[in-house]
Design a protein around this motif. Structure first.
Motif, PDB file in Angstrom:
ATOM      1  N   PHE A  52      10.402  11.664   2.609  1.00  0.00           N
ATOM      2  CA  PHE A  52      10.437  10.196   2.529  1.00  0.00           C
ATOM      3  C   PHE A  52      10.523   9.638   3.952  1.00  0.00           C
ATOM      4  CE2 PHE A  52      12.956   6.273   2.173  1.00  0.00           C
ATOM      5  CZ  PHE A  52      12.334   5.620   1.123  1.00  0.00           C
TER       6      PHE A  52
ATOM      7  N   THR B  47       3.122  -6.208  -1.844  1.00  0.00           N
ATOM      8  CA  THR B  47       4.566  -6.169  -1.585  1.00  0.00           C
ATOM      9  C   THR B  47       4.849  -5.446  -0.278  1.00  0.00           C
ATOM     10  OG1 THR B  47       5.130  -6.262  -3.924  1.00  0.00           O
ATOM     11  CG2 THR B  47       6.785  -5.319  -2.466  1.00  0.00           C
TER      12      THR B  47
ATOM     13  N   VAL C  90       6.526   6.999   0.689  1.00  0.00           N
ATOM     14  CA  VAL C  90       7.376   7.724  -0.250  1.00  0.00           C
ATOM     15  C   VAL C  90       7.205   9.237  -0.093  1.00  0.00           C
ATOM     16  CG1 VAL C  90       7.915   8.078  -2.687  1.00  0.00           C
ATOM     17  CG2 VAL C  90       7.285   5.809  -1.876  1.00  0.00           C
TER      18      VAL C  90
ATOM     19  N   LYS D 221       7.249  -0.120  -5.771  1.00  0.00           N
ATOM     20  CA  LYS D 221       7.768  -1.056  -4.776  1.00  0.00           C
ATOM     21  C   LYS D 221       7.796  -2.494  -5.276  1.00  0.00           C
ATOM     22  CE  LYS D 221       6.436   1.754  -0.836  1.00  0.00           C
ATOM     23  NZ  LYS D 221       5.551   1.853   0.328  1.00  0.00           N
TER      24      LYS D 221
ATOM     25  N   GLU E   1      14.576   8.743  -3.705  1.00  0.00           N
ATOM     26  CA  GLU E   1      14.260   7.514  -2.969  1.00  0.00           C
ATOM     27  C   GLU E   1      13.301   6.637  -3.778  1.00  0.00           C
ATOM     28  OE1 GLU E   1      13.813  10.585  -1.742  1.00  0.00           O
ATOM     29  OE2 GLU E   1      14.818  10.763   0.210  1.00  0.00           O
ATOM     30  N   LEU E   2      12.395   7.293  -4.508  1.00  0.00           N
ATOM     31  CA  LEU E   2      11.444   6.524  -5.316  1.00  0.00           C
ATOM     32  C   LEU E   2      12.178   5.839  -6.467  1.00  0.00           C
ATOM     33  CD1 LEU E   2       8.287   6.024  -5.615  1.00  0.00           C
ATOM     34  CD2 LEU E   2       8.498   7.529  -7.569  1.00  0.00           C
TER      35      LEU E   2
ATOM     36  N   LEU F 164      13.800   2.808  -5.160  1.00  0.00           N
ATOM     37  CA  LEU F 164      12.837   1.723  -4.966  1.00  0.00           C
ATOM     38  C   LEU F 164      12.455   1.088  -6.304  1.00  0.00           C
ATOM     39  CD1 LEU F 164      10.382   3.089  -2.253  1.00  0.00           C
ATOM     40  CD2 LEU F 164      11.793   1.046  -2.068  1.00  0.00           C
TER      41      LEU F 164
ATOM     42  N   TYR G  63      15.338  -3.533  -1.098  1.00  0.00           N
ATOM     43  CA  TYR G  63      15.525  -2.373  -0.213  1.00  0.00           C
ATOM     44  C   TYR G  63      15.506  -2.807   1.243  1.00  0.00           C
ATOM     45  CZ  TYR G  63      14.743   2.275   1.811  1.00  0.00           C
ATOM     46  OH  TYR G  63      14.852   3.431   2.551  1.00  0.00           O
TER      47      TYR G  63
END
Lengths: 455, 181
Positions: free
Chosen positions: A26, A164, A178, B114, B163-164, B167, B175
């Motif tokens: 990440f 975004t 990611v 996201k 982490e995903l 998010l 975030y």
């Protein structure tokens, strides 16, 4: 351990200053530029304004760096569609409010009229960004458009994102990746025959990799037949890496690219190169001398065929877009069309204003490109005028878009996608090919190998 | 947004391989700004408008704002093509909660998380040949297991990186506010 050019650019842009990149990890990255256009920009601006409001509410001071965003009008420009027109004003208002330095937009209230589009308008983002020297080696260029991978032609990491991501990046200068990608090498060795263009090389590599095979990887293009391409042809080669699901495509900058960027660049830059012991997940190799003109059949860029094996009749030819409307694309088409007549309606759509202007000055055998196209019966298909630069019918657009495929027909096109309905009607059949192949097909009225018309 | 650990129940809308973002939302609707509530709703009405599933099924019936399907079940490479975030936005606006696919195109995959519209989960089993449109499904988010009620079969889903998931829960805007500003 050796690193690829892509890994080096990513590592040098990590917020926490990583020395190496581990595929799959990440990443938080600092970005050098953030591009949006009238298709993805309004939502990105909505996100950016929301972020600014929320930050203020929480007592955090922030502002947008005027040199970071790049705002471009190009997708839905010459139209009477109200929302599409309002989107240009949304970009313009945002640029003025934040004092942004790089806004290449249609004039306020231009009303979809080409005569009122104004001096800031340039045309297709992926072509004008290069003309303006905004893509520089070693930089991380984020764009709210999947074909931002075109930046790889200049040794930059072009990361296509959504609105975004782009909105947040315009405010914070950061983006999240990611899954850090691994690199794949795609090498074209040897000498490319003159009738083979970058678009043909693209169709070969998509065939090899498949339309899903590039996932979580960067394509690094290499070999003599890649490095001998002009900057514009390198742009075409990188542009369609996304069609094979690659995160991006990139080429190590050679002396010609470095010279181009030194002359045109908006600021100094530091190029990076792959180490000799860099690791590649896979390697694909071609002998470029063996390549032949290729086409992608409906409805996928991965639906490969050789042009010489095709005999489909076409109703229309379309020569334009970021992969087919640059100066050299139109020059290639003009060389084919010189002294010959098209037998189907043919649209010649320059990518940018600079290309549009060049068609009046750039000459082949004593005639300008505009003259050659006019005499061949090409130009914009119906009116006989030089078409207004922009994305136009490449992605369909509002129903009044020039060249939009509004009913079932077969189209041979230099654009980069032939998904069902991409250019308008879902019943239409879109074939993709190089400017040479499309021009030859326009003459014959059928899909034709350009070698059928040798001089 | 659906919290981890919850059970999600609903019907499946089954599609094949390489469903592209033009299939999910036509380019002409790219002019719609999903940050504006009325245009977000409008996107939902057009989600997969021209994409007929098995037996001619539609994700969103003409004249409806939302879908009867909470799951989209796909093969390889879901979301290939354009970077348009209107694609996951349209699915989210239509009421789809999760897309389960063999793989996702990179930009779509990141956008869906996201923007906080809906979740994307990978499954190693080729689900389009296991399921039918209209099948009742149950997804245990915590355990990452999908169950088909008609056959009783269960399918493990790949656990996404933490982490995903973070998010997906908060969206990139939150975030950024917490970590970067």
């Amino acid at each position: 351990m050796g690193m690829t050019i892509a890994e080096k650019i990513l590592a040098s842009h990590t917020v926490d200053g990583k020395k190496e990149i581990e595929p799959g990890e990440f990443l938080e990255l600092k970005v050098d530029r953030v591009m949006v256009h009238d298709f993805t920009g309004p939502a990105a601006i909505g996100v950016a304004e929301k972020l600014l409001r929320e930050a203020e509410k929480r007592g955090k001071k922030c502002s947008i760096s005027p040199e970071l965003p790049v705002l471009i009008s190009d997708h839905y420009v010459i139209t009477q569609d109200g929302i599409s027109l309002a989107n240009h004003d949304t970009l313009g208002d945002f640029a003025r409010k934040h004092g942004l330095q790089y806004a290449y937009l249609a004039a306020k209230d231009f009303g979809g009229d080409p005569a009122k589009v104004g001096p800031s308008y340039r045309g297709v983002c992926h072509a004008m960004t290069a003309e303006e020297g905004l893509w520089l080696p070693g930089e991380l260029f984020v764009g709210a458009d999947s074909h931002t991978d075109t930046a790889g032609a200049f040794g930059a990491y072009g990361l296509g994102v959504g609105s975004t991501d782009a909105g947040v990046a315009m405010v914070t200068g950061r983006v999240v990746e990611v899954v850090a990608p691994a690199s794949v090498k795609i090498a074209f060795k040897g000498k490319r025959p003159p009738y083979v263009m970058a678009k043909d090389m693209v169709l070969y590599y998509i065939r090899d990799v498949t339309v899903s095979g590039g996932n979580d990887c960067v394509a690094e293009f290499d070999g003599g037949a890649v490095q001998s391409l002009s900057p514009e042809e390198k742009m075409t080669l990188c542009n369609m890496a996304t069609e094979a699901a690659f995160v991006t495509g990139i080429i190590q900058p050679n002396s010609r690219i470095l010279k181009f960027c030194s002359e045109k660049g908006k600021r100094p830059f530091r190029p990076v190169f792959s180490d000799p012991d860099a690791k590649y997940l896979r390697v694909y190799e071609h002998d470029a001398s063996q390549l032949e003109p290729a086409v992608a059949k409906p409805h996928s860029p991965g639906n490969f065929a050789l042009a010489r094996d095709m005999d489909a009749a076409i109703d229309r030819a379309y020569i334009g877009s970021c992969t087919g409307g640059k100066k050299e694309d139109l020059l290639a088409a003009a060389k084919m069309l010189y002294g010959r007549n098209v037998s189907v309606e043919t649209f010649i759509v320059p990518a940018t204003m600079a290309v549009y202007d060049a068609m009046k000055t750039l000459a082949y055998r004593g005639k300008t490109l505009e003259e050659i196209f006019r005499e061949s019966g090409a130009l914009d298909g119906t009116s006989g005028e030089l078409a207004f630069p922009g994305c136009q019918a490449c992605l369909g657009g509002p129903v009044d878009t020039l060249g939009r495929v509004n009913h079932p027909m077969t189209v041979m096109s230099t654009t980069n996608r032939n998904f069902r309905g991409r250019m308008g009607s879902p019943e239409a059949r879109i074939y993709l090919g190089s400017p040479l192949t499309v021009a030859a097909s326009a003459i014959a009225g059928r899909i034709t190998d350009p070698r059928a018309y040798t001089r | 947004m659906l919290a981890s650990g919850k059970i999600l129940r609903g019907k499946a809308f089954v599609v094949g391989d390489d469903v592209n973002t033009d299939d999910v939302i036509e380019a002409q609707y790219g002019k719609l700004d999903f940050t504006k509530p009325d245009q977000y709703t409008e996107l939902g009405r057009h989600a997969m408008e021209r994409y007929a599933g098995a037996g001619g099924a539609r994700l969103v019936e003409p004249g409806q704002d939302t879908s009867q399907y909470r799951f989209v079940i796909a093969g390889r490479n879901f979301g290939i093509g354009s970077s348009r975030e209107q694609a996951p936005a349209a699915l989210g606006a239509a009421g789809v909660k999760v897309v389960v696919a063999g793989s996702f195109a990179p930009i779509y995959f990141k956008n869906s998380a996201k923007g906080g519209f809906l979740k994307s989960r990978r499954c190693k089993v080729y689900l389009p040949s296991e399921m039918q449109t209209g099948d009742e499904l149950e997804l245990d988010m915590g355990a990452s297991v999908l169950i088909t009620k008609r056959t009783g079969k269960t399918y493990p889903l790949e656990k996404p990186p933490k982490e995903l998931e973070l998010l997906e829960e908060m969206g990139l805007v939150e975030y950024a506010l917490r970590n970067w500003m």
